[in-house]
Write an enzyme that holds these catalytic residues in place. Structure first.
Site, mmCIF file in Angstrom:
data_model
loop_
_atom_site.group_PDB
_atom_site.id
_atom_site.type_symbol
_atom_site.label_atom_id
_atom_site.label_comp_id
_atom_site.label_asym_id
_atom_site.label_seq_id
_atom_site.Cartn_x
_atom_site.Cartn_y
_atom_site.Cartn_z
ATOM 1 N N HIS A 105 46.006 35.575 39.872
ATOM 2 C CA HIS A 105 44.819 35.050 40.556
ATOM 3 C C HIS A 105 44.158 33.935 39.746
ATOM 4 O O HIS A 105 44.260 33.885 38.515
ATOM 5 C CB HIS A 105 43.828 36.171 40.884
ATOM 6 N N ASP A 112 40.736 33.046 40.344
ATOM 7 C CA ASP A 112 39.293 33.249 40.226
ATOM 8 C C ASP A 112 38.974 34.068 38.980
ATOM 9 O O ASP A 112 39.835 34.756 38.421
ATOM 10 C CB ASP A 112 38.734 33.920 41.477
ATOM 11 N N ASP A 133 42.174 37.111 31.705
ATOM 12 C CA ASP A 133 42.074 37.628 33.078
ATOM 13 C C ASP A 133 41.818 36.492 34.065
ATOM 14 O O ASP A 133 40.693 36.272 34.492
ATOM 15 C CB ASP A 133 40.950 38.664 33.143
ATOM 16 N N GLU A 190 40.701 37.570 43.997
ATOM 17 C CA GLU A 190 41.148 38.871 43.502
ATOM 18 C C GLU A 190 39.996 39.646 42.899
ATOM 19 O O GLU A 190 39.971 40.879 42.947
ATOM 20 C CB GLU A 190 42.264 38.684 42.465
ATOM 21 N N GLU A 191 39.018 38.920 42.332
ATOM 22 C CA GLU A 191 37.917 39.589 41.655
ATOM 23 C C GLU A 191 36.870 40.141 42.616
ATOM 24 O O GLU A 191 35.842 40.664 42.180
ATOM 25 C CB GLU A 191 37.241 38.623 40.656
ATOM 26 N N GLU A 233 49.514 41.338 37.426
ATOM 27 C CA GLU A 233 48.505 41.324 36.381
ATOM 28 C C GLU A 233 48.577 42.517 35.434
ATOM 29 O O GLU A 233 48.875 43.632 35.831
ATOM 30 C CB GLU A 233 47.129 41.302 37.055
#
Length: 464
Positions: free
Chosen positions: A98, A100, A130, A164-165, A192
């Site tokens: 991801h 974001d 991340d 994704e977050e 991830e």
């Protein structure tokens, strides 16, 4: 340690001569560049991944690929591209990451969180672990392949996603619902987290590879009551009713529920720690209370190793938000709370029934965001390939399976029948608290860790 059995022949890749210094340099430069794009996801649809997505698409196009740039809403941008493999009969592999990131307050950081500064051999900034680091390593690997004319064994679909977050509604959820054809043939995925160095303090270098995720159960609680004056007794006070339910949820002790992944992790960690692992089935037959006691005792004996599994032997539900009232002398007619719940595979019905009991008759609850838990086999050929790639570049690696306490885009892609492993390889120095970097202050990643991860990813993706 009990090794997962490989299913099928292990295909060893050709040498790594194509992975030149340029590729390693690009993994670092791309990480820094991606961090400089402020792709903060504030939830409720507020985010802007487009600059990072366009950057990724440009790097892929330079490598001769034809990326699809896709948006559900302006600025919420995703990129998908396919690399043709040399075995037409092999199912495709999905590699996703991801773009974001969660919010960051610059005043709290040693360096600006969106500077991408490289200082003393470390890349700083929000997304360094991340997970813009993983996006950068994937870009560096596929560009090295393009320069050298290397093709993977199977088709590889690359997906760089938005949102994704939060709920993934603008990212992987949108891609799965509206653009499933782009993932045709994909049966497995690499995503991830996982494959980072965990230092338990005894000299071992443990690499947990994720083969499961707890489910997401974000809930909204609403208590209704009788509005009134704050000076008068009110037996139907919505705030009191809500507070009581929230307290019961926060204090509830969830029973042990062991998944196959967590069982395998327990066996592996006991062996590394030099502990005899009890017959958990026999313990469970004695009774639930005995199993709870045995697992708690075992976690104590595992010491630092327990950090890898302690959060995933049970479901959880943590109150996180409260909202009630508008004036101190007015009892409101309703009050709300939000709870972050996480569920293990096979426990969702039990989880819902327990919430019914804990909330009681005066508080309603519903899922605000609900995603299923996941499991992947740890005795598969794919897990063996991932283990081999780590051990190839770190012969002292102790590779163990584990279940992630949270969730990733893998939940969305599972709706297409794709089975995922969490694999973002990083060799980290002792004392580097990788877990605290996620969503934390001063997020950063060592340059040498990126170099290691790029090499490992290259070998793994060519072998899978």
């Amino acid at each position: 340690m009990t090794e997962p059995a490989a299913v099928g022949a292990m295909v060893q890749p050709e040498d790594e001569a194509h992975l030149d210094g340029r590729a390693l340099d690009e993994s670092v430069a791309f990480t820094s560049d991606l961090i400089r794009f402020d792709t903060t996801n504030r939830g409720l649809g507020e985010g802007h991944e487009r600059p990072a997505a366009e950057y990724a698409a440009e790097r892929l196009a330079e490598a001769g690929l034809a990326p699809h740039v896709l948006e559900k809403a302006p600025g919420r941008t995703n990129v998908v591209a396919r690399i043709a493999g040399h075995d037409p009969g092999a199912p495709a592999l999905l590699v996703h990451g991801h773009l974001d990131v969660v919010p960051a307050q610059p005043a709290d950081w040693t360096v600006h969180p969106f500077s991408g500064e490289i200082r003393d051999g470390v890349v700083w900034g929000r997304g360094a672990v991340d997970m813009k680091n993983a996006d950068a390593m994937v870009l560096a690997v596929v560009r090295a392949w393009a320069r050298a004319g290397v093709r993977p064994r199977r088709d590889i679909v690359l997906a760089f996603t938005a949102d994704e977050e939060d709920s993934a509604a603008y990212g992987s959820g949108f891609l799965v619902q509206e653009h499933a054809v782009l993932f045709e043939g994909c049966t497995e995925a690499i995503g991830e987290s996982g494959a980072f160095t965990f230092h338990p303090g005894d000299g071992n270098r443990v690499y947990p590879v994720a083969a499961g995720e707890r489910g997401t159960a974000w809930m909204r609680l609403t208590a209704h009551g009788r509005a009134g004056h704050g000076s008068k007794r009110n037996a139907e006070n919505a705030v009191s009713r809500l507070a009581a339910a929230v307290h019961r949820i926060g204090e509830h002790r969830w029973p042990v529920r062991l998944t196959p992944v967590t069982r395998a992790a327990l066996l592996a960690l006991c062996e590394l720690r030099g502990l005899p692992c009890p017959d958990l089935d026999a313990v469970a037959r004695i009774g639930e209370a005995h199993l709870d006691q045995e697992i708690d005792s075992l976690l104590d004996e595992l010491g630092p190793y327990a950090e890898l599994i302690a959060a995933t032997v049970r479901n959880s539900a943590n109150p996180t938000m409260l909202d009630a009232g508008y004036k101190v002398n007015v009892i409101p007619g309703s009050a709300t709370a939000h709870v972050d719940g996480r569920t293990l595979p096979g426990t969702e019905e039990e989880f819902a029934a327990t919430l019914d009991e804990l909330t009681g008759p005066d508080v309603e609850w519903s899922y605000q965001h609900h995603q299923i838990p996941l499991l992947a086999p740890v005795n598969s050929r794919s897990f063996a390939v991932l283990r081999d790639a780590l051990e190839h570049f770190d012969p002292g690696a102790k590779v163990v399976p584990y279940c992630m306490s949270g969730g990733t885009d893998a939940k969305q892609f599972s709706r297409l029948g794709v089975q995922s492993y969490g694999f973002t390889p990083l060799r980290l120095p002792e004392g580097f608290d990788y877990g605290r970097m996620f969503h934390g202050v001063d997020e950063r990643v060592p340059v040498q860790a990126l170099h290691f991860g790029t090499r490992v990813l290259d070998r793994a993706l060519r072998s899978l």
